[in-house]
Design an enzyme around this catalytic site. Sequence first.
Site, PDB file in Angstrom:
ATOM      1  N   ASP A  27       0.302  12.879   5.564  1.00  0.00           N
ATOM      2  CA  ASP A  27       0.874  11.806   4.743  1.00  0.00           C
ATOM      3  C   ASP A  27       2.292  11.460   5.205  1.00  0.00           C
ATOM      4  OD1 ASP A  27       0.858   9.928   2.753  1.00  0.00           O
ATOM      5  OD2 ASP A  27       1.338  11.333   1.143  1.00  0.00           O
ATOM      6  N   ASN A  73      -8.637   5.072   0.824  1.00  0.00           N
ATOM      7  CA  ASN A  73      -7.852   4.278   1.784  1.00  0.00           C
ATOM      8  C   ASN A  73      -8.523   2.933   2.102  1.00  0.00           C
ATOM      9  OD1 ASN A  73      -6.746   7.143   3.780  1.00  0.00           O
ATOM     10  ND2 ASN A  73      -5.743   6.168   2.035  1.00  0.00           N
TER      11      ASN A  73
HETATM   12  C1  IPE Z   1      -0.952   8.689   5.644  1.00  0.00           C
HETATM   13  O1  IPE Z   1       0.226   7.970   5.652  1.00  0.00           O
HETATM   14  C2  IPE Z   1      -1.962   8.179   6.611  1.00  0.00           C
HETATM   15  C3  IPE Z   1      -3.173   7.587   6.024  1.00  0.00           C
HETATM   16  C4  IPE Z   1      -3.416   7.444   4.755  1.00  0.00           C
HETATM   17  C5  IPE Z   1      -4.174   7.100   6.961  1.00  0.00           C
HETATM   18  P1  IPE Z   1       0.458   6.836   4.565  1.00  0.00           P
HETATM   19  O2  IPE Z   1      -0.126   5.572   5.078  1.00  0.00           O
HETATM   20  O3  IPE Z   1      -0.050   7.284   3.236  1.00  0.00           O
HETATM   21  O4  IPE Z   1       2.017   6.700   4.575  1.00  0.00           O
HETATM   22  P2  IPE Z   1       3.005   6.674   3.332  1.00  0.00           P
HETATM   23  O5  IPE Z   1       2.634   7.832   2.437  1.00  0.00           O
HETATM   24  O6  IPE Z   1       2.809   5.356   2.660  1.00  0.00           O
HETATM   25  O7  IPE Z   1       4.364   6.842   3.950  1.00  0.00           O
HETATM   26 MG    MG Z   2       0.758   8.230   1.613  1.00  0.00          MG
END
Ligand code: IPE
Ligand code: MG
Length: 213
Positions: free
Chosen positions: A2, A50
């Site tokens: 993350d 996601n």
């Molecule tokens: C994690 O980083 C990667 C994935 C979910 C693919 P994020 O995209 O959640 O990044 P932040 O938490 O918004 O910084």
């Molecule tokens: Mg994140």
Amino acid sequence: MDGNRRWATKHLLPRVAGHAVGVKNIKPIVKAAIDYGVQSVTLYAFSSENKGRAKDEVESLIDLIRKHLLPLSKEVLALSARVNFFGDISYFPDDVQQIIDGIYKEGEGLTKSVNIALNYSGRAEIIRAARLAAEDGELSESSFERHLYTAGTPELDMIIRTGGEKRLSNFLLYQAAYSELFFTDTLWPDFDKAELIGLFDEYSHRTRRFGTS
Ligand code: IPE
Ligand code: MG
């Protein structure tokens, strides 16, 4: 893994660009873990939730998977580990599914594993395993566990979450029952081998009682 988008913002880059930087960190961390003696590593790369992000972000994540999966799998095989996939891959475009199938077959017979959670949800995994176990005619802990994506892998000892949030976010919910949890504020692209080894050291000093003492 993350913190990619926050890393990008911190470095004055478009948020989505953080994912491409984060992907580059997978190989060194996986190698460090396997070299240390870890038998099974699971990377939470793309959760079922996601998919609900903005269309352009989801598309760029799928493009990164398309581009990096094969090279990453070669690196993993070079470490004598196989690549497994946790999640419902039927969501992905046909060409990505074909890459996944090919990679999965290549690693057959290897005992160490690097598992990539793609379109993964811990709750969905539990429902799926319960359904399959019931179809077998018996729902017990052992019949259930045979239908988890982690079947055949060792007990889940450690969960490390980067990026400062202190929650599991639907990751390996059943398997996490007695896992030791580690949360670091380090954003995923900045998480390095030294910090990983430090967490292994911290793990080695924790007393695990599994409720028995
Ligand atoms: C994690 O980083 C990667 C994935 C979910 C693919 P994020 O995209 O959640 O990044 P932040 O938490 O918004 O910084
Ligand atoms: Mg994140």
